[in-house]
Design a protein around this motif. Structure first.
Motif, mmCIF file in Angstrom:
data_model
loop_
_atom_site.group_PDB
_atom_site.id
_atom_site.type_symbol
_atom_site.label_atom_id
_atom_site.label_comp_id
_atom_site.label_asym_id
_atom_site.label_seq_id
_atom_site.Cartn_x
_atom_site.Cartn_y
_atom_site.Cartn_z
ATOM 1 N N UNK A 1 -6.464 2.016 -1.911
ATOM 2 C CA UNK A 1 -5.306 1.323 -1.340
ATOM 3 C C UNK A 1 -5.614 -0.162 -1.286
ATOM 4 N N UNK A 2 -4.710 -0.914 -1.844
ATOM 5 C CA UNK A 2 -4.782 -2.361 -1.759
ATOM 6 C C UNK A 2 -4.207 -2.735 -0.391
ATOM 7 N N UNK A 3 -4.861 -3.641 0.338
ATOM 8 C CA UNK A 3 -4.326 -3.961 1.671
ATOM 9 C C UNK A 3 -2.950 -4.619 1.584
ATOM 10 N N UNK A 4 -2.625 -5.265 0.457
ATOM 11 C CA UNK A 4 -1.284 -5.825 0.279
ATOM 12 C C UNK A 4 -0.222 -4.738 0.168
ATOM 13 N N UNK A 5 -0.662 -3.547 -0.156
ATOM 14 C CA UNK A 5 0.292 -2.471 -0.416
ATOM 15 C C UNK A 5 0.634 -1.681 0.848
ATOM 16 N N UNK A 6 0.140 -2.149 1.987
ATOM 17 C CA UNK A 6 0.375 -1.439 3.242
ATOM 18 C C UNK A 6 1.355 -2.232 4.104
ATOM 19 N N UNK A 7 2.422 -1.574 4.511
ATOM 20 C CA UNK A 7 3.445 -2.209 5.329
ATOM 21 C C UNK A 7 3.558 -1.404 6.632
#
Lengths: 91, 91
Positions: free
Chosen positions: A56-62
């Motif tokens: 998981x890319x941290x940018x991909x977590x909302x």
């Protein structure tokens, strides 16, 4: 139940490779209970657990957190660029 | 979004002490993706994580898994008899 279940799900070619994981947490306290809100702690631990299974890319977590007197809810939406499958690996 | 948000929530005196935690997970695969369903693995790990924060009786956990071609969803409902709060302890 899940917001994206009711959406039109006809991905464009650019979106075809995307997968998504949605995690919803709700803590319902009894009226007047003073128990603390532990959802932010759970959020951290659950993301750690998800990372064991996939990249998981941290940018991909909302993340969205909502609170009222007796209900806290936390919505975590994750875009999954690639699924890490330990059992299916050829290594 | 959460089914119990829309219910009448007027607990009887017998229910007043109960608290609940609901965890919903949905994995949306892109059309035609052959990625495996990892929600059952996540379920086990998430329950382990929740147990770090609170006491859970195994009878108090109710789990529903639903699958279709491109969506898997997992609903975990937990009744919380007592909340274990490490930081707020007086010990």
């Amino acid at each position: 139940m899940f917001s994206f279940l009711t959406r039109q799900r006809k991905p464009s070619s650019a979106q075809t490779a995307k997968e998504r994981l949605q995690i919803l947490l709700a803590h319902e306290r009894s009226s007047g209970a003073k128990s603390p809100d532990f959802l932010p702690l759970l959020q951290r631990d659950i993301l750690e657990v998800v990372r064991r299974h996939m990249d998981i890319d941290s940018d991909a977590v909302d993340i969205k957190l909502e609170r009222s007197d007796d209900l806290s809810s936390l919505e975590i939406n994750i875009e999954l660029p690639s699924v890490k499958v330990e059992k299916a690996r050829t290594l």
